[in-house]
Design a protein around this motif. Structure first.
Motif, PDB file in Angstrom:
ATOM      1  N   ILE A  99       1.885  -1.913 -10.096  1.00 60.15           N
ATOM      2  CA  ILE A  99       3.250  -2.035 -10.799  1.00 60.15           C
ATOM      3  C   ILE A  99       4.416  -2.824  -8.973  1.00 60.15           C
ATOM      4  N   ALA A 100       4.924  -1.365  -8.323  1.00 58.41           N
ATOM      5  CA  ALA A 100       5.542  -1.699  -7.753  1.00 58.41           C
ATOM      6  C   ALA A 100       5.068  -2.844  -6.117  1.00 58.41           C
ATOM      7  N   ALA A 101       4.003  -2.809  -6.207  1.00 58.45           N
ATOM      8  CA  ALA A 101       3.136  -3.545  -5.103  1.00 58.45           C
ATOM      9  C   ALA A 101       3.452  -4.873  -5.847  1.00 58.45           C
ATOM     10  N   ARG A 102       2.720  -4.981  -6.372  1.00 57.30           N
ATOM     11  CA  ARG A 102       2.807  -6.396  -7.402  1.00 57.30           C
ATOM     12  C   ARG A 102       3.986  -7.014  -7.379  1.00 57.30           C
ATOM     13  N   ASN A 138       3.630  -5.335 -14.705  1.00 56.59           N
ATOM     14  CA  ASN A 138       2.859  -4.533 -15.609  1.00 56.59           C
ATOM     15  C   ASN A 138       1.192  -5.646 -15.890  1.00 56.59           C
ATOM     16  N   LYS A 139       1.382  -6.691 -16.272  1.00 57.50           N
ATOM     17  CA  LYS A 139       0.338  -7.825 -16.694  1.00 57.50           C
ATOM     18  C   LYS A 139      -0.375  -7.616 -15.382  1.00 57.50           C
ATOM     19  N   LEU A 140      -0.606  -7.549 -13.667  1.00 59.06           N
ATOM     20  CA  LEU A 140      -1.257  -7.204 -13.102  1.00 59.06           C
ATOM     21  C   LEU A 140      -2.024  -5.712 -13.654  1.00 59.06           C
ATOM     22  N   ALA A 141      -1.591  -5.003 -13.411  1.00 60.61           N
ATOM     23  CA  ALA A 141      -1.806  -4.106 -13.640  1.00 60.61           C
ATOM     24  C   ALA A 141      -2.914  -3.456 -14.917  1.00 60.61           C
ATOM     25  N   ASP A 142      -1.992  -3.903 -16.000  1.00 62.02           N
ATOM     26  CA  ASP A 142      -3.597  -3.983 -17.166  1.00 62.02           C
ATOM     27  C   ASP A 142      -4.539  -4.741 -16.946  1.00 62.02           C
ATOM     28  N   ARG A 143      -4.998  -5.961 -15.937  1.00 62.17           N
ATOM     29  CA  ARG A 143      -6.293  -6.142 -16.281  1.00 62.17           C
ATOM     30  C   ARG A 143      -7.041  -5.598 -14.416  1.00 62.17           C
ATOM     31  N   ARG A 145       0.431  -1.298  -0.519  1.00 63.68           N
ATOM     32  CA  ARG A 145       0.151  -0.012   0.049  1.00 63.68           C
ATOM     33  C   ARG A 145       0.986   1.073   0.011  1.00 63.68           C
ATOM     34  N   LEU A 146       1.814   1.305   0.661  1.00 64.06           N
ATOM     35  CA  LEU A 146       2.768   2.819   0.772  1.00 64.06           C
ATOM     36  C   LEU A 146       3.436   2.210  -0.593  1.00 64.06           C
ATOM     37  N   ALA A 147       4.077   1.601  -1.494  1.00 62.73           N
ATOM     38  CA  ALA A 147       3.925   1.839  -3.293  1.00 62.73           C
ATOM     39  C   ALA A 147       2.899   2.305  -4.317  1.00 62.73           C
ATOM     40  N   ILE A 148       1.914   2.520  -3.962  1.00 63.96           N
ATOM     41  CA  ILE A 148       0.567   2.890  -4.053  1.00 63.96           C
ATOM     42  C   ILE A 148       0.815   3.479  -3.588  1.00 63.96           C
ATOM     43  N   GLU A 149       0.745   4.455  -2.915  1.00 63.82           N
ATOM     44  CA  GLU A 149       0.884   6.247  -2.044  1.00 63.82           C
ATOM     45  C   GLU A 149       1.583   6.658  -2.710  1.00 63.82           C
ATOM     46  N   ALA A 150       2.965   5.791  -2.918  1.00 60.29           N
ATOM     47  CA  ALA A 150       3.728   7.071  -3.632  1.00 60.29           C
ATOM     48  C   ALA A 150       3.881   6.714  -4.250  1.00 60.29           C
ATOM     49  N   ASP A 151       2.357   7.196  -5.458  1.00 64.40           N
ATOM     50  CA  ASP A 151       2.235   7.017  -6.898  1.00 64.40           C
ATOM     51  C   ASP A 151       1.228   8.267  -6.626  1.00 64.40           C
ATOM     52  N   ASN A 152       2.098   9.748  -7.479  1.00 64.46           N
ATOM     53  CA  ASN A 152       1.415  10.935  -7.032  1.00 64.46           C
ATOM     54  C   ASN A 152      -0.006  10.871  -8.371  1.00 64.46           C
ATOM     55  N   THR A 153      -0.119   9.551  -8.340  1.00 65.33           N
ATOM     56  CA  THR A 153      -1.300   9.578  -9.543  1.00 65.33           C
ATOM     57  C   THR A 153      -2.378   9.175  -8.480  1.00 65.33           C
ATOM     58  N   TRP A 154      -2.091   8.994  -7.234  1.00 71.26           N
ATOM     59  CA  TRP A 154      -2.739   8.224  -6.553  1.00 71.26           C
ATOM     60  C   TRP A 154      -4.335   8.791  -5.991  1.00 71.26           C
ATOM     61  N   ARG A 155      -5.673   8.392  -5.967  1.00 70.22           N
ATOM     62  CA  ARG A 155      -6.804   9.119  -5.302  1.00 70.22           C
ATOM     63  C   ARG A 155      -7.248  10.053  -6.215  1.00 70.22           C
ATOM     64  N   ASP A 156      -6.403  10.092  -7.629  1.00 70.85           N
ATOM     65  CA  ASP A 156      -7.161  10.503  -9.045  1.00 70.85           C
ATOM     66  C   ASP A 156      -8.267   9.827  -9.324  1.00 70.85           C
ATOM     67  N   HIS A 157      -9.213  10.533  -9.522  1.00 74.14           N
ATOM     68  CA  HIS A 157     -10.460   9.772 -10.036  1.00 74.14           C
ATOM     69  C   HIS A 157     -10.582   9.380 -11.448  1.00 74.14           C
ATOM     70  N   ASN A 158     -10.318   8.476 -11.902  1.00 77.71           N
ATOM     71  CA  ASN A 158      -9.705   7.785 -12.717  1.00 77.71           C
ATOM     72  C   ASN A 158      -9.182   6.444 -13.049  1.00 77.71           C
ATOM     73  N   LYS A 159     -10.031   5.707 -13.586  1.00 79.21           N
ATOM     74  CA  LYS A 159      -9.413   4.288 -13.348  1.00 79.21           C
ATOM     75  C   LYS A 159      -8.152   3.896 -13.747  1.00 79.21           C
ATOM     76  N   GLU A 160      -7.088   4.446 -14.245  1.00 77.76           N
ATOM     77  CA  GLU A 160      -5.032   4.265 -14.116  1.00 77.76           C
ATOM     78  C   GLU A 160      -4.624   5.045 -12.754  1.00 77.76           C
ATOM     79  N   ALA A 161      -5.798   5.782 -11.754  1.00 81.88           N
ATOM     80  CA  ALA A 161      -4.952   6.139 -10.593  1.00 81.88           C
ATOM     81  C   ALA A 161      -3.664   5.123  -9.747  1.00 81.88           C
ATOM     82  N   GLY A 162      -2.450   5.646  -9.679  1.00 84.57           N
ATOM     83  CA  GLY A 162      -1.927   4.650  -8.906  1.00 84.57           C
ATOM     84  C   GLY A 162      -1.121   3.332  -9.610  1.00 84.57           C
ATOM     85  N   ARG A 163      -1.307   4.279 -10.964  1.00 83.45           N
ATOM     86  CA  ARG A 163      -1.083   2.039 -11.642  1.00 83.45           C
ATOM     87  C   ARG A 163       0.680   2.174 -11.156  1.00 83.45           C
TER      88      ARG A 163
END
Length: 334
Positions: free
Chosen positions: A196-199, A237-242, A174-192
């Motif tokens: 990837i890092a979390a996976r 990337n494989k997980l982030a795509d789905r 979750r820290l990896a996801i939260e470190a992405d500056n797009t995290w919490r953007d309201h779109n489906k690609e937010a935190g991509r």
């Protein structure tokens, strides 16, 4: 895939309410006249309701869980992104996806959603409840809440309570996801990128040292572009795509709160009431849910038995070692 719509409000364990539920599910085969052939499969973190696809070694024509013999049900868990209500479904009050506005859910909430679907399908008894990892959490929780519903259980690489080790892994993800500056953007690609890092972090726990050394070592004397690094990036990337970062964040939280003993006087007391025959399967090389956890679980269940499968695939072995798992389950059911 089918969708069950529950139009009444649903209260969650934390007190929050959802105005209704969508539950995506698959069924295979037909329920027999006395409703005695129901197999309910619960899936793990990033899977979906199509068990014939992701567990093809066990489910399908001619397999151990054969639709010609059994009525097999698998529902997408509450909070996921494969058809059931979750962060990517629309909030009726806004007409837009919930995103971060979707409330936290627990394994208990997921089981309550399964229960609504069970009643809708007219299932009175579950002859076999089957689940690995997070799927095992759901089967156990269901058995604790309704002792006489599930007649036999097969629980793979799972436990009665989330370990401090697994919680720490999830927090790092979750820290990896939260470190992405797009995290919490309201779109489906937010935190991509964070997903990837979390996976990547997760992949370190799904396998182990021996597997990576055996498969991902480089023969030549390289300075960069190592096979192991490429593998981690590929899997991320494989997980982030789905999948989706909001969903991953939410579902790891739900695993952290898994505790059969909550509100039941402790784990030992809760498990004492689960009297159905249960086969607990551990994978020798699993570092995420080590075999010690499965041994304790089997010992605490009144009619529990334990078998350990030798495999180098670690936690992922429950999806890979189909022949050994088939033999173990077949012997248990016989």
């Amino acid at each position: 895939m089918k969708i069950f719509l529950h139009n009444d409000s649903v209260k969650l364990e934390n007190g929050a309410e959802l105005p209704g539920l969508e539950i995506a599910y698959h069924t295979y085969g037909e329920m027999n006249a006395d409703k005695s052939n129901v197999v309910w499969i619960c899936h793990a973190l990033t899977a979906n309701s199509d068990a014939e696809d992701w567990w093809e070694g066990l489910v399908g024509d001619g397999k151990l869980m054969d639709p010609s013999k059994y009525f097999i049900v698998c529902a997408n868990i509450l909070g996921s992104c494969y058809g059931s209500s979750g962060p990517m479904t629309n909030d009726p009050s806004t007409g837009e996806p919930y995103y971060s506005g979707f409330p936290d859910v627990t394994i208990r909430d997921m089981v309550n959603a399964h229960e609504l679907l069970r009643v809708h399908l007219g299932v009175d008894k579950i002859w076999l409840g089957l689940g690995g990892s997070m799927g095992g959490y759901q089967i156990l929780e269901w058995a604790c809440s309704q002792n006489n519903l599930i007649e036999n259980m097969v629980l793979l690489v799972t436990g009665a309570k989330e370990s401090a080790w697994a919680i720490a892994v999830h927090e790092a993800q979750r820290l990896a996801i939260e470190a992405d500056n797009t995290w919490r953007d309201h779109n489906k690609e937010a935190g991509r990128d964070g997903l990837i890092a979390a996976r990547g972090i997760g992949m370190l726990t799904y396998r182990n040292y021996e597997t990576y050394v055996a498969v991902q070592s480089d023969d030549e004397e390289k300075l960069d572009d190592f096979k192991a690094a490429s593998y981690i990036k590929y899997q991320g990337n494989k997980l982030a795509d789905r999948f989706n970062a909001y969903v991953y964040w939410l579902l790891t939280k739900s695993m952290d709160s898994h505790n059969l003993g909550r509100g039941r006087g402790g784990i030992e007391k809760a498990l004492t009431g689960v009297t159905a025959p249960a086969l607990v399967i551990g994978i020798e090389s699993d570092i995420l849910c080590p075999v010690e956890e499965q041994k304790k679980l089997a010992a605490a269940l009144p009619n529990g038995s334990y078998i350990e499968i030798k495999s180098g695939y670690g936690h992922d072995g429950f999806l890979i070692e189909s022949d050994a798992i088939h033999a173990a389950i077949n012997a248990f059911l016989s």
